[in-house]
Design a protein around this motif. Structure first.
Motif, PDB file in Angstrom:
ATOM      1  N   ALA A  83       0.700  -1.084   0.033  1.00  0.00           N
ATOM      2  CA  ALA A  83       0.139   0.088   0.041  1.00  0.00           C
ATOM      3  C   ALA A  83       0.892   1.245   0.003  1.00  0.00           C
ATOM      4  O   ALA A  83       0.541   2.234  -0.813  1.00  0.00           O
ATOM      5  CB  ALA A  83      -0.998  -0.101   1.317  1.00  0.00           C
TER       6      ALA A  83
ATOM      7  N   HIS B 152       0.445   4.003  -2.846  1.00  0.00           N
ATOM      8  CA  HIS B 152      -0.204   5.294  -2.404  1.00  0.00           C
ATOM      9  C   HIS B 152       0.832   6.269  -1.670  1.00  0.00           C
ATOM     10  O   HIS B 152       0.303   7.463  -1.802  1.00  0.00           O
ATOM     11  CB  HIS B 152      -1.578   5.071  -1.798  1.00  0.00           C
ATOM     12  CG  HIS B 152      -2.411   3.851  -2.066  1.00  0.00           C
ATOM     13  ND1 HIS B 152      -3.016   4.006  -3.323  1.00  0.00           N
ATOM     14  CD2 HIS B 152      -2.523   2.694  -1.706  1.00  0.00           C
ATOM     15  CE1 HIS B 152      -3.742   2.877  -3.442  1.00  0.00           C
ATOM     16  NE2 HIS B 152      -3.319   2.181  -2.580  1.00  0.00           N
TER      17      HIS B 152
ATOM     18  N   THR C 220      -1.642   6.156   2.671  1.00  0.00           N
ATOM     19  CA  THR C 220      -1.885   4.978   2.981  1.00  0.00           C
ATOM     20  C   THR C 220      -2.984   4.906   4.175  1.00  0.00           C
ATOM     21  O   THR C 220      -2.595   5.518   5.244  1.00  0.00           O
ATOM     22  CB  THR C 220      -0.753   3.986   3.481  1.00  0.00           C
ATOM     23  OG1 THR C 220       0.110   3.817   2.073  1.00  0.00           O
ATOM     24  CG2 THR C 220      -1.104   2.669   3.889  1.00  0.00           C
TER      25      THR C 220
ATOM     26  N   LYS D 190      -7.432   1.035   2.777  1.00  0.00           N
ATOM     27  CA  LYS D 190      -6.376   0.421   1.680  1.00  0.00           C
ATOM     28  C   LYS D 190      -5.678  -0.825   2.142  1.00  0.00           C
ATOM     29  O   LYS D 190      -5.382  -1.842   1.500  1.00  0.00           O
ATOM     30  CB  LYS D 190      -5.535   1.632   1.371  1.00  0.00           C
ATOM     31  CG  LYS D 190      -6.281   2.792   0.482  1.00  0.00           C
ATOM     32  CD  LYS D 190      -5.383   3.878   0.126  1.00  0.00           C
ATOM     33  CE  LYS D 190      -6.420   4.839  -0.464  1.00  0.00           C
ATOM     34  NZ  LYS D 190      -5.594   6.006  -0.640  1.00  0.00           N
TER      35      LYS D 190
ATOM     36  N   LYS E  32      -8.008  -3.943   2.660  1.00  0.00           N
ATOM     37  CA  LYS E  32      -8.311  -4.532   1.177  1.00  0.00           C
ATOM     38  C   LYS E  32      -7.240  -5.360   0.543  1.00  0.00           C
ATOM     39  O   LYS E  32      -7.632  -6.590   0.011  1.00  0.00           O
ATOM     40  CB  LYS E  32      -8.669  -3.266   0.265  1.00  0.00           C
ATOM     41  CG  LYS E  32      -9.277  -3.669  -1.007  1.00  0.00           C
ATOM     42  CD  LYS E  32      -9.527  -2.320  -2.008  1.00  0.00           C
ATOM     43  CE  LYS E  32     -10.337  -3.008  -3.287  1.00  0.00           C
ATOM     44  NZ  LYS E  32     -10.564  -2.066  -4.141  1.00  0.00           N
TER      45      LYS E  32
END
Length: 216
Positions: A21, A25, A30, A34, A37
């Motif tokens: 992540a 991102h 982050t 996220k 997921k």
């Protein structure tokens, strides 16, 4: 600190998801959602285990440092007892292929960027730096180099290790481990030669270590 009860498997999933992540991102963007997921878990479950995003990020950095320490220790076990060979082993452990993929490099750099702002991350960074310095200084000392010089050389090589990491992270394409090791090994040899320390060539040390690993 993480709550009691998180299994090793779930912890590994969360660490891997956090690293991925951050690479995708950035550190600030982050979020728990996220990470959840990517890990295939609910944000509530992650919060139950770690309490907050900061605690999970701290646990991720601690896990990465532990893995790095293990890699260096493994390389040292496989190396000969010659100080020069062990210096190469320390370098090789810090540039192990598993630590130099783009996702991992991005995560390291993101953590280092937060060190001035997050006291616990700063503490972990200081542990890493002291450990690297101590490992390098010990092997330089075994070559008969004076104490003041061993500290200086350890600082030079430690700074070079970190600098190569930073450049690789800024390039965004991962890290050429072979080139990184060769660059640092060459620098070590130049400093030793300038001090009149005669040692075997780094390539010979690496060949001996590789043979030992193969026959182990």
């Amino acid at each position: 600190m993480p709550r009691v009860g998180v299994s090793k498997i779930r912890r590994k999933q969360l660490i891997d998801a956090t690293v991925a992540a951050i690479h995708a991102h950035g550190y600030d963007a982050t979020t728990m959602a996220k990470i959840a997921k990517r890990a295939g878990m609910s944000p509530g479950l992650i919060a139950h285990y770690f309490g907050s995003k900061d605690e999970l990020l701290e646990a991720t950095m601690r896990s990465m440092l532990t893995e790095l320490q293990s890699l260096v220790a493994q390389r040292l076990r496989e190396a000969s007892d010659a100080p020069r060979a062990r210096l190469s082993a320390i370098v090789a452990g810090n540039f192990d292929e598993s630590q130099c993929v783009p996702e991992t490099v991005s995560a390291w750099l993101a953590f280092w960027g937060q060190v001035p702002h997050v006291p616990e991350l700063g503490r972990l960074q200081r542990i890493y730096r002291r450990r690297l310095h101590s490992n390098l200084r010990r092997e330089f000392a075994r070559m008969g180099i004076a104490p003041g010089e061993t500290d200086h050389l350890a600082e030079v090589i430690g700074s070079l290790v970190d600098g190569v990491w930073v450049r690789a992270g800024l390039d965004g394409g991962g890290l050429d481990t072979r080139a990184a090791r060769a660059l640092i090994d060459e620098t070590i040899d130049l400093h030793l030669a300038a001090r009149g320390v005669a040692v075997a060539r780094a390539s010979e040390n690496r060949a001996a270590t590789a043979k030992k690993r193969k026959t182990a």
